[in-house]
Write an enzyme that holds these catalytic residues in place. Structure first.
Site, PDB file in Angstrom:
ATOM      1  N   HIS A  95       0.717  -1.157   0.028  1.00  0.00           N
ATOM      2  CA  HIS A  95       0.175  -0.113  -0.037  1.00  0.00           C
ATOM      3  C   HIS A  95       0.967   1.184   0.026  1.00  0.00           C
ATOM      4  O   HIS A  95       2.019   1.129   0.409  1.00  0.00           O
ATOM      5  CB  HIS A  95      -0.888  -0.034   1.136  1.00  0.00           C
ATOM      6  CG  HIS A  95      -1.843   1.074   1.335  1.00  0.00           C
ATOM      7  ND1 HIS A  95      -1.723   2.257   1.772  1.00  0.00           N
ATOM      8  CD2 HIS A  95      -3.404   0.863   1.316  1.00  0.00           C
ATOM      9  CE1 HIS A  95      -3.074   2.867   1.855  1.00  0.00           C
ATOM     10  NE2 HIS A  95      -3.907   2.291   1.408  1.00  0.00           N
ATOM     11  N   ASP A 107       3.277  -4.553   8.048  1.00  0.00           N
ATOM     12  CA  ASP A 107       2.012  -3.671   7.868  1.00  0.00           C
ATOM     13  C   ASP A 107       0.852  -4.721   7.750  1.00  0.00           C
ATOM     14  O   ASP A 107       0.650  -5.467   7.036  1.00  0.00           O
ATOM     15  CB  ASP A 107       1.983  -2.979   6.413  1.00  0.00           C
ATOM     16  CG  ASP A 107       0.582  -2.264   6.266  1.00  0.00           C
ATOM     17  OD1 ASP A 107      -0.214  -2.419   7.191  1.00  0.00           O
ATOM     18  OD2 ASP A 107       0.619  -1.681   5.187  1.00  0.00           O
ATOM     19  N   GLN A 111      -4.714  -5.070   7.042  1.00  0.00           N
ATOM     20  CA  GLN A 111      -5.355  -5.996   6.606  1.00  0.00           C
ATOM     21  C   GLN A 111      -5.479  -7.195   7.278  1.00  0.00           C
ATOM     22  O   GLN A 111      -6.369  -8.062   7.233  1.00  0.00           O
ATOM     23  CB  GLN A 111      -5.074  -6.384   4.866  1.00  0.00           C
ATOM     24  CG  GLN A 111      -5.333  -4.935   3.928  1.00  0.00           C
ATOM     25  CD  GLN A 111      -6.836  -4.485   4.106  1.00  0.00           C
ATOM     26  OE1 GLN A 111      -7.816  -5.361   4.407  1.00  0.00           O
ATOM     27  NE2 GLN A 111      -7.197  -3.366   3.610  1.00  0.00           N
ATOM     28  N   LYS A 164     -10.240  -0.919  10.599  1.00  0.00           N
ATOM     29  CA  LYS A 164     -10.559  -2.111   9.655  1.00  0.00           C
ATOM     30  C   LYS A 164     -10.782  -3.364  10.525  1.00  0.00           C
ATOM     31  O   LYS A 164     -10.887  -4.378  10.157  1.00  0.00           O
ATOM     32  CB  LYS A 164      -9.294  -2.513   8.837  1.00  0.00           C
ATOM     33  CG  LYS A 164      -9.193  -1.463   7.874  1.00  0.00           C
ATOM     34  CD  LYS A 164      -7.907  -1.659   6.730  1.00  0.00           C
ATOM     35  CE  LYS A 164      -7.407  -0.397   6.106  1.00  0.00           C
ATOM     36  NZ  LYS A 164      -8.169  -0.061   5.212  1.00  0.00           N
ATOM     37  N   CYS A 184      -4.943   2.614  -3.551  1.00  0.00           N
ATOM     38  CA  CYS A 184      -3.590   3.146  -3.063  1.00  0.00           C
ATOM     39  C   CYS A 184      -2.433   2.254  -3.154  1.00  0.00           C
ATOM     40  O   CYS A 184      -1.586   2.100  -2.291  1.00  0.00           O
ATOM     41  CB  CYS A 184      -3.860   3.481  -1.591  1.00  0.00           C
ATOM     42  SG  CYS A 184      -5.022   4.705  -1.250  1.00  0.00           S
TER      43      CYS A 184
END
Lengths: 423, 151
Positions: free
Chosen positions: A140, A217, A220, A243, A381
């Site tokens: 991202h 990261d 998600q 999220k 993104c």
């Protein structure tokens, strides 16, 4: 295409508890009951943000109605209550991702801020001219730009792990990129644009063999399966709250305590100090060293309620429901002629990106919206991912455990309508 | 027919779908003396407008790029409409088109085929798709060095 062989379940544990009742779960999310243009809302944009269960909204409401005060300051009752609720939330998040200590959980604004924090503190201290930082081809923008800015400032080089046509990282190529000038590896756990679940443990192990720290990261990943930062042995892990069924404006950075301790502060201000004179300021201990200013108190508390809720639903149930949705949607969509799924990795989360021949994703989004279906369209993104697949954009359906097979049927009908309009 | 279906038909008029599938003047223009690039960061649409301007008259105009049906058709119909128009007429059409897709009404008697974009005003998030190429044209006329954007 043989979809059922292409997607291995992320978790091989047996099926859901018999008690898992999606209709009952949906009762916890009042927003899902509404109609859009007279049709039932089909919310399939969960990778952008998830809806909030009633308990999160009640927690936020309750905080403002009964406990609101600034934290870590006042001796009065409300301040003590607010402080306690905020610090309890930190402990909840710590347990949720299995961190060793609660001081390793830094509350931030978002996963983006978590990554920027590491780039601006650890990165600025450790990365010098001629050094290298490794990211992957499926990041991202939030895990590209902070490192690019750092590399530009320091005269360092950003290296990129390539991927194959399925959307899987090439680990042999990764191995070749690691070298004594590598200062950090920053890799996404689950790709927001492709749904790929990266072999993050292996990526971490290979970096650690050369004493290179790894930032993951996890924006998600955290909503889809149990993250255990100690088992992964990652050095940093970034999570966003919204999220994860929590409120917007709050996220966390996990960092190993010794690393966080060795890093300079991020922002200066109140809370992060121990003592201030005009000659010299000494800094507070973890986690407060990295939390300058009044934080998003209610956001943190709301996130605490959200992780409690997710734990209550249970990872087994979440994995089983989302796996079934992904398999069913992949089968149904693959059967539509002119539709191509982007991201066909063996290990995938419930994120389905697709393009329709001759139709731009934006038009897909508008027509689906008219059917009450919310999907994301665009470059997500992740422009380098779009470039890699030589497409301008995709439409993306992303599923949460509150979604149903019936909703996927509505999606399929909606896509058929798109194809009809453009035939 | 329900409202939303008729809205959708208003947006994806036959003429728009035709120009999306078979865009007119979709090519580079070697003899162009003005050129500008436009970009919509929201959806990644990119467009290049080529313009041959002589004595304040659009002698020839073309475009290249990738985009959704609305932005492609808008570019195609814009190039078709503007050939042979002088700068004053171009400005009037730009204003009229902008008013049309944002639902401001205004003077439409000169709009001709561009009227097929009337449905866009029902879809506020799609207005930028329709106007990107027109903003890019403005940039070409002003010879701006920076790419035009819809932001």
């Amino acid at each position: 295409m043989k979809t059922d062989q292409q997607i291995a379940p992320p978790d091989s544990s047996p099926g859901a508890d018999l008690e898992f009742d999606v209709e009952k779960i949906r009762e916890d999310f009042p927003i899902l009951k509404q109609k859009i243009y007279g049709k039932p809302l089909v919310y399939l944009d969960n990778a952008a943000t998830t809806q909030k269960p009633q308990v999160v909204m009640d927690t936020i409401h309750h905080y403002y109605v009964t406990d609101n005060a600034n934290i870590h300051r006042g001796v009065h009752c409300l301040s003590q209550r607010a402080t306690e609720a905020y610090e309890q939330a930190r402990v909840k998040v710590q347990r949720f991702i299995h961190a060793a200590e609660s001081r390793e959980i830094i509350f931030v604004r978002s996963a983006t801020e978590a990554i920027n924090l590491v780039a601006q503190t650890y990165g600025r201290k450790q990365v010098q001219a001629g050094d290298e930082v490794i990211v992957s081809a499926m990041e991202h923008h939030s895990n590209i730009v902070p490192w690019q800015m750092l590399c530009e400032e320091k005269g360092a080089t950003l290296r990129v792990i390539p991927m194959n046509d399925e959307g899987e990282l090439l680990l042999d190529e990764y191995e070749k990129l690691l070298n004594p000038r590598t200062r950090l590896v920053a890799v996404v756990h689950i790709s927001n644009a492709l749904g790929t679940i990266n072999p993050i443990q292996e990526i971490i192990e290979r970096a650690h063999q050369q004493d290179i720290p790894v930032l993951v990261d996890g924006a998600q990943a955290a909503p889809h399966f149990e993250v255990d930062v100690q088992a992964l042995d990652c050095d940093f892990y970034a999570v966003t709250g919204h999220k994860l069924y929590g409120p917007t404006g709050v996220g966390i950075l996990y960092g190993k305590a010794d690393l966080l301790d060795s890093m300079p502060p991020f922002q200066g201000g109140g809370e992060m100090i121990r003592s201030v004179t005009f000659e010299k300021t000494t800094y507070n201990v973890l986690p407060h060293k990295f939390e300058a200013g009044t934080p998003n108190i209610v956001g943190g508390i709301g996130l605490g309620a959200a992780v409690d809720y997710v734990s209550e639903v249970g990872w087994k149930n979440i994995a089983a429901q989302e796996r079934e949705l992904l398999l069913y949607a992949t089968q149904q969509l693959s059967a539509l002629s002119g539709l191509r799924i982007i991201g066909t990795a063996k290990e995938k989360a419930s994120i389905l990106s697709f393009v329709i021949e001759g139709v731009h994703a934006h038009d897909v989004g508008t027509i689906l919206d008219q059917e009450g279906i919310a999907v994301r369209t665009g470059h997500h993104c992740a422009q380098p991912v779009m470039d890699r697949f030589q497409i301008p954009a995709t439409a993306r359906a992303s599923f949460a455990f509150y979604n149903t097979r019936e909703e996927i049927d509505v999606l399929v009908k909606g896509i058929q309508r798109v194809i009809e309009v453009f035939k | 027919m329900s409202d939303e279906v008729s809205h959708l038909n208003d947006l994806y008029e036959e003429v728009i779908l035709d120009h999306c599938k078979n865009p007119r003047n979709f090519k580079a223009l070697p003899e162009a003396n003005r050129k500008a690039e436009g970009y919509n960061p929201l959806c990644g649409d990119k467009v290049t407008v080529y313009l041959k301007l002589e004595d304040e008259v659009v002698q020839d105009i073309s475009f290249e790029g990738i985009g959704c049906a609305i932005s492609t058709a808008a570019a195609s119909l814009m190039t078709e409409t503007l050939k042979g128009k002088n700068l004053t007429e171009v400005e009037t059409l730009f204003q009229g088109f902008h008013d049309l897709v944002t639902g401001k009404g205004g003077e439409t008697s000169q709009m001709g085929k561009l009227m097929v974009f009337h449905g866009v005003s029902e879809f506020p998030v799609r207005v930028k798709c329709a106007t990107l190429v027109w903003h890019t044209l403005q940039a070409a006329l002003q010879q701006t060095q920076e790419p035009a954007t819809t932001e």
